[in-house]
Design an enzyme around this catalytic site. Structure first.
Site, PDB file in Angstrom:
ATOM      1  CG  ASN A  42     -39.809 -65.182  45.110  1.00  0.00           C
ATOM      2  OD1 ASN A  42     -40.273 -65.129  46.240  1.00  0.00           O
ATOM      3  ND2 ASN A  42     -38.516 -65.360  44.876  1.00  0.00           N
ATOM      4  CG  ASP A  59     -30.435 -69.806  42.124  1.00  0.00           C
ATOM      5  OD1 ASP A  59     -31.652 -69.567  42.136  1.00  0.00           O
ATOM      6  OD2 ASP A  59     -29.576 -68.914  41.915  1.00  0.00           O
ATOM      7  CB  VAL A 110     -36.687 -66.055  36.083  1.00  0.00           C
ATOM      8  CG1 VAL A 110     -36.830 -66.809  34.769  1.00  0.00           C
ATOM      9  CG2 VAL A 110     -35.230 -65.635  36.304  1.00  0.00           C
ATOM     10  CG  HIS A 145     -38.381 -70.109  39.497  1.00  0.00           C
ATOM     11  ND1 HIS A 145     -38.875 -69.134  38.655  1.00  0.00           N
ATOM     12  CD2 HIS A 145     -37.790 -69.459  40.517  1.00  0.00           C
ATOM     13  CE1 HIS A 145     -38.591 -67.947  39.156  1.00  0.00           C
ATOM     14  NE2 HIS A 145     -37.936 -68.107  40.304  1.00  0.00           N
TER      15      HIS A 145
HETATM   16  P1  5GP Z   1     -36.841 -65.384  41.401  1.00  0.00           P
HETATM   17  O1  5GP Z   1     -36.411 -64.079  41.995  1.00  0.00           O
HETATM   18  O2  5GP Z   1     -37.454 -65.198  40.030  1.00  0.00           O
HETATM   19  O3  5GP Z   1     -37.704 -66.181  42.317  1.00  0.00           O
HETATM   20  O4  5GP Z   1     -35.527 -66.249  41.265  1.00  0.00           O
HETATM   21  C1  5GP Z   1     -34.807 -66.383  40.088  1.00  0.00           C
HETATM   22  C2  5GP Z   1     -33.580 -67.204  40.409  1.00  0.00           C
HETATM   23  O5  5GP Z   1     -32.975 -67.588  39.205  1.00  0.00           O
HETATM   24  C3  5GP Z   1     -32.515 -66.455  41.229  1.00  0.00           C
HETATM   25  O6  5GP Z   1     -32.278 -67.162  42.442  1.00  0.00           O
HETATM   26  C4  5GP Z   1     -31.290 -66.441  40.310  1.00  0.00           C
HETATM   27  O7  5GP Z   1     -30.091 -66.625  41.008  1.00  0.00           O
HETATM   28  C5  5GP Z   1     -31.585 -67.582  39.361  1.00  0.00           C
HETATM   29  N1  5GP Z   1     -31.030 -67.387  38.026  1.00  0.00           N
HETATM   30  C6  5GP Z   1     -31.098 -66.281  37.255  1.00  0.00           C
HETATM   31  N2  5GP Z   1     -30.496 -66.479  36.079  1.00  0.00           N
HETATM   32  C7  5GP Z   1     -30.027 -67.755  36.111  1.00  0.00           C
HETATM   33  C8  5GP Z   1     -29.313 -68.559  35.169  1.00  0.00           C
HETATM   34  O8  5GP Z   1     -28.977 -68.139  34.071  1.00  0.00           O
HETATM   35  N3  5GP Z   1     -29.023 -69.824  35.548  1.00  0.00           N
HETATM   36  C9  5GP Z   1     -29.385 -70.330  36.769  1.00  0.00           C
HETATM   37  N4  5GP Z   1     -29.033 -71.581  37.035  1.00  0.00           N
HETATM   38  N5  5GP Z   1     -30.054 -69.608  37.667  1.00  0.00           N
HETATM   39  C10 5GP Z   1     -30.365 -68.331  37.344  1.00  0.00           C
END
Ligand code: 5GP
Length: 126
Positions: free
Chosen positions: A96, A35, A105, A109
């Site tokens: 989530n 992440d 996103v 995941h």
């Molecule tokens: P969500 O809130 O959708 O469950 O988590 C999305 C996760 O994706 C977040 O923890 C954020 O830090 C991670 N994330 C967002 N953009 C990127 C990216 O470009 N590269 C990586 N490796 N992680 C990302």
């Protein structure tokens, strides 16, 4: 199911190689990478390569091969990171989904978090 997949999301771009990532594991069906804003010493995101929006979407529509591969890869990552609950301190898995789940996103995941004691599961209500 009525899930619509947005192929412009950031993880789709990572899968297409348009954005770099720090890969932890990769198989035919699954990619795991660090992440970008780690919340714990170990913070890996495990994603299927297929176009699934949420865990329930994946569980409903992915093939058996994709589902097995995803979970076996996740298990291997935990073992290799030394965060399993049987031999080490344990970890937390978070996925989530949608607005109430505060999903940033829209590509399914699983967050794999470890290396420190986590707080209670839900503390904030914003
Ligand atoms: P969500 O809130 O959708 O469950 O988590 C999305 C996760 O994706 C977040 O923890 C954020 O830090 C991670 N994330 C967002 N953009 C990127 C990216 O470009 N590269 C990586 N490796 N992680 C990302």
């Amino acid at each position: 199911m009525a899930y619509a997949y947005d192929d412009q999301n950031i993880f789709a771009k990572i899968l297409r190689g348009e954005i770099p990532n720090k890969t932890v594991a990769e198989t035919d069906h699954t990619l795991a990478f660090e992440d970008i804003r780690p919340q714990a010493p170990v913070h890996v995101l495990v994603i299927p390569k297929g176009p699934y929006v949420t865990y329930d979407h994946f569980a409903a529509e992915a093939s058996d091969a994709e589902i097995v591969d995803f979970h076996r890869t996740l298990s291997r990552i935990c073992a290799e990171a030394g965060i399993t609950a049987d031999t080490a301190g344990g970890c937390r898995f978070i996925s989530n989904a949608g607005e109430h789940g505060v999903q940033e996103v829209p590509h399914f995941h699983m967050h794999v978090l470890g290396g420190r004691r986590m707080g209670r599961m839900i503390e904030q209500h914003d």
